[in-house]
Each structure stands twice: as structure tokens, then as C-alpha cells.
Motif scaffolding. Structure first.
Motif, PDB file in Angstrom:
ATOM      1  N   ALA A  79       0.830  -1.211   0.000  1.00 49.03           N
ATOM      2  CA  ALA A  79       0.000   0.000   0.000  1.00 49.03           C
ATOM      3  C   ALA A  79       0.856   1.249   0.000  1.00 49.03           C
ATOM      4  O   ALA A  79       0.537   2.243  -0.676  1.00 49.03           O
ATOM      5  CB  ALA A  79      -0.926  -0.009   1.225  1.00 49.03           C
ATOM      6  N   THR A  80       1.947   1.209   0.740  1.00 44.49           N
ATOM      7  CA  THR A  80       2.820   2.394   0.835  1.00 44.49           C
ATOM      8  C   THR A  80       3.494   2.692  -0.497  1.00 44.49           C
ATOM      9  O   THR A  80       3.495   3.842  -0.960  1.00 44.49           O
ATOM     10  CB  THR A  80       3.878   2.158   1.934  1.00 44.49           C
ATOM     11  OG1 THR A  80       3.219   1.951   3.182  1.00 44.49           O
ATOM     12  CG2 THR A  80       4.794   3.349   2.047  1.00 44.49           C
ATOM     13  N   GLU A  82       2.541   1.834  -3.478  1.00 47.26           N
ATOM     14  CA  GLU A  82       1.567   2.228  -4.493  1.00 47.26           C
ATOM     15  C   GLU A  82       1.158   3.691  -4.338  1.00 47.26           C
ATOM     16  O   GLU A  82       1.056   4.422  -5.319  1.00 47.26           O
ATOM     17  CB  GLU A  82       0.326   1.327  -4.405  1.00 47.26           C
ATOM     18  CG  GLU A  82      -0.740   1.619  -5.456  1.00 47.26           C
ATOM     19  CD  GLU A  82      -0.259   1.375  -6.882  1.00 47.26           C
ATOM     20  OE1 GLU A  82       0.666   0.560  -7.072  1.00 47.26           O
ATOM     21  OE2 GLU A  82      -0.817   2.009  -7.803  1.00 47.26           O
ATOM     22  N   THR A  83       0.904   4.111  -3.101  1.00 50.28           N
ATOM     23  CA  THR A  83       0.432   5.483  -2.905  1.00 50.28           C
ATOM     24  C   THR A  83       1.562   6.499  -2.950  1.00 50.28           C
ATOM     25  O   THR A  83       1.309   7.675  -3.186  1.00 50.28           O
ATOM     26  CB  THR A  83      -0.311   5.626  -1.564  1.00 50.28           C
ATOM     27  OG1 THR A  83       0.468   5.044  -0.525  1.00 50.28           O
ATOM     28  CG2 THR A  83      -1.663   4.962  -1.626  1.00 50.28           C
ATOM     29  N   GLU A 114      -7.631   6.177  -5.668  1.00 50.22           N
ATOM     30  CA  GLU A 114      -6.241   5.823  -5.374  1.00 50.22           C
ATOM     31  C   GLU A 114      -6.149   5.041  -4.062  1.00 50.22           C
ATOM     32  O   GLU A 114      -5.392   4.078  -3.948  1.00 50.22           O
ATOM     33  CB  GLU A 114      -5.376   7.089  -5.288  1.00 50.22           C
ATOM     34  CG  GLU A 114      -5.202   7.824  -6.606  1.00 50.22           C
ATOM     35  CD  GLU A 114      -4.251   7.110  -7.552  1.00 50.22           C
ATOM     36  OE1 GLU A 114      -3.644   6.101  -7.149  1.00 50.22           O
ATOM     37  OE2 GLU A 114      -4.134   7.559  -8.712  1.00 50.22           O
ATOM     38  N   LEU A 115      -6.947   5.473  -3.084  1.00 47.98           N
ATOM     39  CA  LEU A 115      -6.953   4.783  -1.780  1.00 47.98           C
ATOM     40  C   LEU A 115      -7.418   3.338  -1.923  1.00 47.98           C
ATOM     41  O   LEU A 115      -6.743   2.398  -1.460  1.00 47.98           O
ATOM     42  CB  LEU A 115      -7.877   5.542  -0.827  1.00 47.98           C
ATOM     43  CG  LEU A 115      -8.094   4.916   0.548  1.00 47.98           C
ATOM     44  CD1 LEU A 115      -6.890   5.155   1.445  1.00 47.98           C
ATOM     45  CD2 LEU A 115      -9.354   5.476   1.212  1.00 47.98           C
ATOM     46  N   ALA A 118      -4.942   1.143  -4.025  1.00 51.58           N
ATOM     47  CA  ALA A 118      -3.747   0.738  -3.275  1.00 51.58           C
ATOM     48  C   ALA A 118      -4.101  -0.350  -2.265  1.00 51.58           C
ATOM     49  O   ALA A 118      -3.338  -1.311  -2.073  1.00 51.58           O
ATOM     50  CB  ALA A 118      -3.140   1.946  -2.563  1.00 51.58           C
ATOM     51  N   ALA A 119      -5.256  -0.223  -1.610  1.00 53.02           N
ATOM     52  CA  ALA A 119      -5.677  -1.263  -0.658  1.00 53.02           C
ATOM     53  C   ALA A 119      -5.951  -2.579  -1.375  1.00 53.02           C
ATOM     54  O   ALA A 119      -5.687  -3.656  -0.829  1.00 53.02           O
ATOM     55  CB  ALA A 119      -6.914  -0.798   0.100  1.00 53.02           C
ATOM     56  N   GLY A 155      -4.533  -2.324   4.480  1.00 56.92           N
ATOM     57  CA  GLY A 155      -4.140  -1.655   3.235  1.00 56.92           C
ATOM     58  C   GLY A 155      -4.741  -0.262   3.129  1.00 56.92           C
ATOM     59  O   GLY A 155      -4.065   0.696   2.723  1.00 56.92           O
ATOM     60  N   ALA A 159      -2.475   3.041   2.939  1.00 57.65           N
ATOM     61  CA  ALA A 159      -2.661   3.793   1.697  1.00 57.65           C
ATOM     62  C   ALA A 159      -3.049   5.240   2.016  1.00 57.65           C
ATOM     63  O   ALA A 159      -2.556   6.189   1.384  1.00 57.65           O
ATOM     64  CB  ALA A 159      -3.744   3.133   0.846  1.00 57.65           C
TER      65      ALA A 159
END
Length: 259
Positions: A79-80, A82-83, A114-115, A118-119, A155, A159
Motif C-alpha cells: 500500500a505504501t 503504491e500510494t 487511489e486509496l 492501493a488497498a 491496506g 494507503a
């Protein structure tokens, strides 16, 4: 303009989520391998290495103890990344956000997409580690399946926190501060690799405030067929982190992009 007014997203976030999924699908195999490599190396390397020196930790084999932590660690990392890197590229470098906002999609919808995206990716990473742990015989109860919704919640939490950094970042280099000052210390203080009870009292108190600690305390007992103690509290803390961080990230994104 009040940039930090309450979020007001709509279902129009779904097409943006689908857009990210279609792009990711073209590079799915290397992406999955990249998300799995680090946690698998940690789990197998430390598990088989240190595990031979530590027969049991907390009454269970060290490999099994580490597997639950690896699920949360993998989810957080996915998650980190990706965001931070992917979302920042879409926002700042590729100007994808700017193009999407020319469609009837609000910034609230875009940030929510986006949140959730990413999750979703983080859930895939966590589920993959869970499957590997099951294949290695480290899971002995169907209660472990409850880890899947917890992985998604974890996630969402990381995120949302990552999107705060993305909204503040002037460049990719900025993210090193986040990893060095927050992610790495939190990983060591949250019971991923060793029991938190071994830490001094001050660090235990700090650990209780960290979102990764709550994710680990929810996930680990499920691996051994136990219902987590204070499960409602841990879920509430993670959900509170996710909502508050999403609100703050959205406000910062509005301030940055809606001039």
C-alpha cells in the motif's frame, strides 16, 4: 476555499479504480513478484535462520510467529509503495490526475480511487503471503481466513497515510524521510519480528500507538485459531487512522491541485 472540508466522494471513483487496474494488469506478473520478494525473503530467511536458534517464541514455532507479521508487513509495504511512487507519478510526472479531472470526476473521487486501488493491491500481496504460509503448514485454523478483510483494512490505513506524503512531496526523494523516520522504526516496534513484550516500557507505549501494531495483534492470533483480544478496539483504531488520514490527504491534495 476550505480545502479541509469533509470528503464528498461518489461512485465515480469506480471507473478510476478500473483504469488503474487495467494499467496494472499489463505488468501484473513483475508487479506481484516485486511485492512478494521482500516479505518472502524476510519470512523464509529469518524464519529458517533465526528459527533454528529459537525453537519457540510465545509458545509457537518462530516461523509461524513470523508468518503473521510478514502478512501485515507485506500489506503495509504494498500500500505504501503504491500510494507513494505510483500515485505520485500519476499526479506529478505523468499528469494522469490532471487528465482524469477533465472528465466528470471530482478530486474527492480520484483520491478515493487511489486509496481503494492501493488497498486492493495490498490485499493481493497479503493474501499471497497468507497462501504461502498455509502451503508451508504454518496455519492450523480456518479462522485465519478472517485475516483477509483485516488485510484490506490494513491496506486502506497505510494507503491513506501514504497519500498524505504524496500530497506533500515535492519529489521522489522526499519519500526517503517517510521510510527512514516512520516505516522502518514502526516495523521494528510493532511485533513483526519479535514480541513487543521484550521492549522497554517506553517503546511498548509507543508501539501501542502505531497502526501496524494493531494489525499484527489482530492477525497473529487468527493463525493459531484464537480470537484476537480487544478485536473491536484494534479494528476501530485502524479504521480511525484510515478515515482521518484520508480526510487529511484529500485536504492537502485539494490545496495542492485546486488553485
Amino acid at each position: 476555499m476550505n480545502h479541509f472540508r469533509p470528503p464528498s466522494p461518489s461512485l465515480r471513483f469506480i471507473p478510476v479504480w478500473q483504469r488503474n487496474f487495467l494499467v496494472w494488469r499489463k505488468l501484473a506478473i513483475p508487479s506481484i513478484l516485486g511485492n512478494l520478494a521482500d516479505p518472502m525473503i524476510y519470512m523464509l530467511g529469518l524464519g529458517y535462520g533465526i528459527g533454528t536458534l529459537l525453537p519457540t517464541v510465545g509458545g509457537v514455532p518462530y516461523m509461524a510467529f513470523l508468518a503473521a507479521g510478514a502478512v501485515c508487513f507485506s500489506t503495509m509495504n504494498s500500500a505504501t509503495f503504491e500510494t507513494l511512487y505510483s500515485a505520485f507519478s500519476r499526479m506529478q510526472v505523468q499528469k494522469t490526475w490532471e487528465a482524469i479531472l477533465n472528465a466528470p470526476v471530482s478530486l474527492d473521487d480520484l483520491v478515493l480511487a487511489e486509496l481503494v486501488w492501493a488497498a486492493s493491491k495490498a490485499c493481493l500481496s497479503g493474501a499471497a503471503i497468507l497462501a504461502v504460509a498455509a502451503a508451508l503448514g504454518l496455519i492450523h485454523s480456518p479462522l485465519a481466513l478472517w485475516a483477509l478483510p483485516l488485510v484490506f483494512l490494513t491496506g486502506l490505513t497505510f494507503a491513506a497515510i501514504g497519500l498524505i506524503m504524496t500530497a506533500l512531496a515535492p519529489s521522489y526523494d522526499f519519500f526517503m524521510y517517510y521510510f527512514t523516520l516512520f516505516i522502518t522504526p514502526m516495523t521494528l516496534l510493532s511485533g513483526v519480528f519479535f514480541p513487543v513484550e521484550q521492549l522497554p516500557a517506553a517503546f511498548r507505549a509507543l508501539s501501542a500507538l502505531l497502526p501496524l501494531s494493531h494489525a499484527v495483534q489482530l492477525t497473529r492470533p487468527l493463525f493459531f485459531g484464537e480470537v484476537p483480544a480487544q478485536a473491536g478496539l484494534h479494528v476501530a483504531v485502524l479504521a480511525g487512522y484510515a478515515f482521518a488520514a484520508f480526510w487529511l490527504a484529500l485536504g492537502l491534495a485539494r490545496r495542492r491541485l485546486l488553485k
